[in-house]
Design a protein around this motif. Structure first.
Motif, PDB file in Angstrom:
ATOM      1  N   ARG A 179      -4.930  20.711  -0.661  1.00  0.00           N
ATOM      2  CA  ARG A 179      -4.695  20.381   0.738  1.00  0.00           C
ATOM      3  C   ARG A 179      -4.772  18.861   0.908  1.00  0.00           C
ATOM      4  NH1 ARG A 179      -5.489  22.862   5.808  1.00  0.00           N
ATOM      5  NH2 ARG A 179      -6.118  21.411   7.447  1.00  0.00           N
ATOM      6  N   VAL A 180      -3.808  18.304   1.609  1.00  0.00           N
ATOM      7  CA  VAL A 180      -3.790  16.867   1.855  1.00  0.00           C
ATOM      8  C   VAL A 180      -4.437  16.589   3.208  1.00  0.00           C
ATOM      9  CG1 VAL A 180      -2.358  14.815   2.117  1.00  0.00           C
ATOM     10  CG2 VAL A 180      -1.679  16.600   0.498  1.00  0.00           C
ATOM     11  N   ASP A 181      -5.609  15.984   3.174  1.00  0.00           N
ATOM     12  CA  ASP A 181      -6.275  15.574   4.407  1.00  0.00           C
ATOM     13  C   ASP A 181      -6.965  14.241   4.158  1.00  0.00           C
ATOM     14  OD1 ASP A 181      -8.698  16.127   3.034  1.00  0.00           O
ATOM     15  OD2 ASP A 181      -8.719  18.190   3.787  1.00  0.00           O
ATOM     16  N   ARG A 182      -7.683  13.753   5.138  1.00  0.00           N
ATOM     17  CA  ARG A 182      -8.295  12.437   5.020  1.00  0.00           C
ATOM     18  C   ARG A 182      -9.338  12.379   3.907  1.00  0.00           C
ATOM     19  NH1 ARG A 182      -7.534   8.909   9.156  1.00  0.00           N
ATOM     20  NH2 ARG A 182      -9.543   7.910   8.739  1.00  0.00           N
ATOM     21  N   ASP A 183     -10.009  13.477   3.655  1.00  0.00           N
ATOM     22  CA  ASP A 183     -11.024  13.499   2.605  1.00  0.00           C
ATOM     23  C   ASP A 183     -10.403  13.579   1.214  1.00  0.00           C
ATOM     24  OD1 ASP A 183     -13.174  13.316   4.349  1.00  0.00           O
ATOM     25  OD2 ASP A 183     -13.341  15.493   4.592  1.00  0.00           O
ATOM     26  N   SER A 184      -9.458  14.499   1.026  1.00  0.00           N
ATOM     27  CA  SER A 184      -8.873  14.675  -0.302  1.00  0.00           C
ATOM     28  C   SER A 184      -7.992  13.499  -0.712  1.00  0.00           C
ATOM     29  CB  SER A 184      -8.049  15.970  -0.336  1.00  0.00           C
ATOM     30  OG  SER A 184      -6.947  15.900   0.556  1.00  0.00           O
ATOM     31  N   LEU A 185      -7.401  12.812   0.262  1.00  0.00           N
ATOM     32  CA  LEU A 185      -6.489  11.708  -0.038  1.00  0.00           C
ATOM     33  C   LEU A 185      -7.231  10.425  -0.412  1.00  0.00           C
ATOM     34  CD1 LEU A 185      -3.412  11.127  -0.024  1.00  0.00           C
ATOM     35  CD2 LEU A 185      -3.678  10.333   2.335  1.00  0.00           C
ATOM     36  N   ARG A 186      -8.484  10.325  -0.014  1.00  0.00           N
ATOM     37  CA  ARG A 186      -9.229   9.077  -0.178  1.00  0.00           C
ATOM     38  C   ARG A 186      -9.386   8.666  -1.648  1.00  0.00           C
ATOM     39  NH1 ARG A 186     -12.708   6.011   2.937  1.00  0.00           N
ATOM     40  NH2 ARG A 186     -14.322   4.863   1.796  1.00  0.00           N
ATOM     41  N   ALA A 187      -9.851   9.576  -2.486  1.00  0.00           N
ATOM     42  CA  ALA A 187     -10.119   9.234  -3.891  1.00  0.00           C
ATOM     43  C   ALA A 187      -8.866   8.786  -4.642  1.00  0.00           C
ATOM     44  CB  ALA A 187     -10.793  10.397  -4.604  1.00  0.00           C
ATOM     45  N   PRO A 188      -7.760   9.561  -4.625  1.00  0.00           N
ATOM     46  CA  PRO A 188      -6.568   9.088  -5.339  1.00  0.00           C
ATOM     47  C   PRO A 188      -5.973   7.819  -4.738  1.00  0.00           C
ATOM     48  CG  PRO A 188      -6.081  11.097  -4.109  1.00  0.00           C
ATOM     49  CD  PRO A 188      -7.563  10.923  -4.085  1.00  0.00           C
ATOM     50  N   PHE A 189      -6.090   7.658  -3.413  1.00  0.00           N
ATOM     51  CA  PHE A 189      -5.576   6.428  -2.792  1.00  0.00           C
ATOM     52  C   PHE A 189      -6.376   5.219  -3.254  1.00  0.00           C
ATOM     53  CE2 PHE A 189      -5.878   3.292   0.682  1.00  0.00           C
ATOM     54  CZ  PHE A 189      -4.558   2.863   0.688  1.00  0.00           C
TER      55      PHE A 189
ATOM     56  N   SER B 154       0.813  -1.215   0.000  1.00  0.00           N
ATOM     57  CA  SER B 154       0.000   0.000   0.000  1.00  0.00           C
ATOM     58  C   SER B 154       0.847   1.265   0.000  1.00  0.00           C
ATOM     59  CB  SER B 154      -0.917   0.019   1.231  1.00  0.00           C
ATOM     60  OG  SER B 154      -1.826  -1.055   1.207  1.00  0.00           O
ATOM     61  N   LEU B 155       2.137   1.132   0.257  1.00  0.00           N
ATOM     62  CA  LEU B 155       3.000   2.316   0.346  1.00  0.00           C
ATOM     63  C   LEU B 155       3.057   3.079  -0.972  1.00  0.00           C
ATOM     64  CD1 LEU B 155       6.045   1.241   2.557  1.00  0.00           C
ATOM     65  CD2 LEU B 155       4.251   2.891   3.097  1.00  0.00           C
ATOM     66  N   HIS B 156       3.176   2.359  -2.074  1.00  0.00           N
ATOM     67  CA  HIS B 156       3.199   3.038  -3.369  1.00  0.00           C
ATOM     68  C   HIS B 156       1.890   3.777  -3.614  1.00  0.00           C
ATOM     69  CE1 HIS B 156       6.594   0.227  -4.513  1.00  0.00           C
ATOM     70  NE2 HIS B 156       7.053   1.409  -4.895  1.00  0.00           N
ATOM     71  N   ALA B 157       0.788   3.145  -3.229  1.00  0.00           N
ATOM     72  CA  ALA B 157      -0.523   3.774  -3.446  1.00  0.00           C
ATOM     73  C   ALA B 157      -0.639   5.085  -2.686  1.00  0.00           C
ATOM     74  CB  ALA B 157      -1.640   2.810  -3.030  1.00  0.00           C
ATOM     75  N   ILE B 158      -0.278   5.078  -1.425  1.00  0.00           N
ATOM     76  CA  ILE B 158      -0.421   6.290  -0.616  1.00  0.00           C
ATOM     77  C   ILE B 158       0.601   7.340  -1.058  1.00  0.00           C
ATOM     78  CG2 ILE B 158       1.157   5.679   1.267  1.00  0.00           C
ATOM     79  CD1 ILE B 158      -2.320   7.247   1.680  1.00  0.00           C
ATOM     80  N   ALA B 159       1.785   6.902  -1.484  1.00  0.00           N
ATOM     81  CA  ALA B 159       2.821   7.844  -1.913  1.00  0.00           C
ATOM     82  C   ALA B 159       2.404   8.568  -3.198  1.00  0.00           C
ATOM     83  CB  ALA B 159       4.147   7.112  -2.133  1.00  0.00           C
ATOM     84  N   PHE B 160       1.927   7.834  -4.179  1.00  0.00           N
ATOM     85  CA  PHE B 160       1.517   8.468  -5.429  1.00  0.00           C
ATOM     86  C   PHE B 160       0.277   9.329  -5.239  1.00  0.00           C
ATOM     87  CE2 PHE B 160       4.362   5.511  -7.613  1.00  0.00           C
ATOM     88  CZ  PHE B 160       4.830   6.308  -8.648  1.00  0.00           C
ATOM     89  N   ALA B 161      -0.620   8.911  -4.358  1.00  0.00           N
ATOM     90  CA  ALA B 161      -1.802   9.732  -4.065  1.00  0.00           C
ATOM     91  C   ALA B 161      -1.377  11.051  -3.425  1.00  0.00           C
ATOM     92  CB  ALA B 161      -2.752   8.967  -3.142  1.00  0.00           C
ATOM     93  N   TRP B 162      -0.432  10.988  -2.497  1.00  0.00           N
ATOM     94  CA  TRP B 162       0.052  12.200  -1.825  1.00  0.00           C
ATOM     95  C   TRP B 162       0.772  13.121  -2.818  1.00  0.00           C
ATOM     96  CZ3 TRP B 162       5.045  14.108  -0.965  1.00  0.00           C
ATOM     97  CH2 TRP B 162       5.133  15.155  -0.038  1.00  0.00           C
ATOM     98  N   VAL B 163       1.615  12.544  -3.666  1.00  0.00           N
ATOM     99  CA  VAL B 163       2.350  13.347  -4.646  1.00  0.00           C
ATOM    100  C   VAL B 163       1.393  14.039  -5.604  1.00  0.00           C
ATOM    101  CG1 VAL B 163       3.884  13.179  -6.659  1.00  0.00           C
ATOM    102  CG2 VAL B 163       4.515  12.063  -4.523  1.00  0.00           C
ATOM    103  N   ALA B 164       0.369  13.327  -6.042  1.00  0.00           N
ATOM    104  CA  ALA B 164      -0.596  13.918  -6.967  1.00  0.00           C
ATOM    105  C   ALA B 164      -1.287  15.123  -6.344  1.00  0.00           C
ATOM    106  CB  ALA B 164      -1.630  12.872  -7.390  1.00  0.00           C
ATOM    107  N   LEU B 165      -1.693  15.002  -5.107  1.00  0.00           N
ATOM    108  CA  LEU B 165      -2.356  16.121  -4.433  1.00  0.00           C
ATOM    109  C   LEU B 165      -1.406  17.292  -4.245  1.00  0.00           C
ATOM    110  CD1 LEU B 165      -4.489  14.298  -1.702  1.00  0.00           C
ATOM    111  CD2 LEU B 165      -5.299  15.372  -3.811  1.00  0.00           C
ATOM    112  N   ARG B 166      -0.158  17.000  -3.893  1.00  0.00           N
ATOM    113  CA  ARG B 166       0.816  18.076  -3.697  1.00  0.00           C
ATOM    114  C   ARG B 166       1.097  18.804  -5.009  1.00  0.00           C
ATOM    115  NH1 ARG B 166       1.523  20.314   0.854  1.00  0.00           N
ATOM    116  NH2 ARG B 166       3.653  20.897   0.247  1.00  0.00           N
ATOM    117  N   LEU B 167       1.216  18.053  -6.094  1.00  0.00           N
ATOM    118  CA  LEU B 167       1.476  18.676  -7.387  1.00  0.00           C
ATOM    119  C   LEU B 167       0.270  19.469  -7.879  1.00  0.00           C
ATOM    120  CD1 LEU B 167       3.445  15.843  -9.230  1.00  0.00           C
ATOM    121  CD2 LEU B 167       4.360  17.984  -8.320  1.00  0.00           C
ATOM    122  N   GLU B 168      -0.913  19.076  -7.481  1.00  0.00           N
ATOM    123  CA  GLU B 168      -2.115  19.826  -7.830  1.00  0.00           C
ATOM    124  C   GLU B 168      -2.283  21.067  -6.967  1.00  0.00           C
ATOM    125  OE1 GLU B 168      -5.695  17.171  -9.479  1.00  0.00           O
ATOM    126  OE2 GLU B 168      -4.935  16.452  -7.564  1.00  0.00           O
ATOM    127  N   GLY B 169      -1.498  21.142  -5.889  1.00  0.00           N
ATOM    128  CA  GLY B 169      -1.627  22.264  -4.977  1.00  0.00           C
ATOM    129  C   GLY B 169      -2.829  22.159  -4.065  1.00  0.00           C
TER     130      GLY B 169
END
Length: 221
Positions: A126-136, A109-124
Motif C-alpha cells: 500500500r502506498v501511503d505517507r508511512d510506507s513511502l517515506r523509507a524508499p523516498f 526530487s521527482l525521480h526519487a518519489i517516482a522510483f519510491a512509488w514504483v518500488a512499492l507498487r511492484l512489491e504490492g
C-alpha cells in the motif's frame, strides 16, 4: 526568550552548520562508492528514533538540498547564476534564489518519489505517507549525488570553451549511466525482479519522470 536561550540556539546552529563540512563529503563519497549500501543504511535508520537517525551522515533530504545550494554557489561564483527566462513562469521562478532553489529541489526530487512509488507498487504494498517515506529517503541519497554532478556538468556546458563543454557533457553522460545502473540493481535486489523486468521498470520510470522534468523546464523558458 532570554539571552542564554538565544546563545544556546546560536551554538546549536553553528555546530550543525560546521558539521556539514565533515558530513557532506562523507555522505557524497559513501553514495558514489557504495550507493546500494548507503540506501540500505537509510532504510535501517528509518527504524530508529528520530533523534538517533543519520548520526553518521547527513539526512537524505538535507543532503539533496545542500547539493543544490553548493551547485548554485558554484554558478554564482563563476558568473553563471544570472540567467532569466523570457516567459512569465520563468521570471517567477528566477525572481529570487529561494524560488529558484525551491523549483530545482522539486525537479530533482521527482525521480526519487517516482522510483519510491514504483518500488512499492511492484512489491504490492500500500502506498501511503508511512510506507513511502523509507524508499523516498533512500532515493534522496541518489538524487543528492546526481544533483551535484548533473549541476556541475550543466555548468561546464554553459561555461565558455570547448573543453568545458565536452567535460560537462561527459560528466552528465557518466552520471546518468551510473544512476540507471544503481536503480536497476536496487530494483533487482530489493524486489527480486528478473533483470529484464528490472531494466524495463528502471528505464520506464526514468524516461517518464525525465520527460516530465523537461516539460516543466520548457514551460519555464
Amino acid at each position: 526568550m532570554n539571552f542564554l536561550t538565544i546563545l544556546r540556539s546560536v551554538e546549536d546552529l553553528l555546530y550543525e552548520v560546521m558539521s556539514w563540512l565533515l558530513f557532506y563529503p562523507r555522505t557524497l563519497w559513501m553514495t558514489l562508492t557504495h550507493p546500494l549500501k548507503t540506501m540500505k543504511y537509510s532504510d535501517q535508520e528509518q527504524q530508529d528514533k528520530p533523534e538517533k537517525q543519520y548520526l553518521e551522515t547527513l539526512s537524505p533530504p538535507l543532503f539533496l538540498v545542500l547539493s543544490l545550494l553548493l551547485a548554485h554557489a558554484v554558478e554564482i561564483a563563476i558568473g553563471l547564476g544570472d540567467e532569466t527566462g523570457r516567459g512569465r513562469l520563468a521570471r517567477i521562478i528566477t525572481q529570487n534564489d529561494q524560488t529558484l532553489l525551491g523549483f530545482r529541489a522539486l525537479m530533482f526530487s521527482l525521480h526519487a518519489i517516482a522510483f519510491a512509488w514504483v518500488a512499492l507498487r511492484l512489491e504490492g504494498k500500500r502506498v501511503d505517507r508511512d510506507s513511502l517515506r523509507a524508499p523516498f529517503f533512500a532515493q534522496c541519497y541518489l538524487s543528492g549525488a546526481t544533483t551535484i554532478l548533473i549541476s556541475l556538468g550543466s555548468i561546464g556546458i554553459r561555461y565558455p570553451g570547448d573543453a568545458a563543454t565536452l567535460t560537462g557533457f561527459a560528466v552528465i553522460a557518466v552520471t546518468t549511466v551510473w544512476y540507471l545502473a544503481v536503480q536497476w540493481n536496487w530494483l533487482k535486489r530489493r524486489l527480486g525482479l528478473h533483470p529484464w523486468r528490472a531494466a524495463f521498470a528502471t528505464f520506464a520510470t526514468y524516461g517518464v519522470t525525465t520527460g516530465c522534468i523537461f516539460f516543466a523546464g520548457a514551460l519555464s523558458i
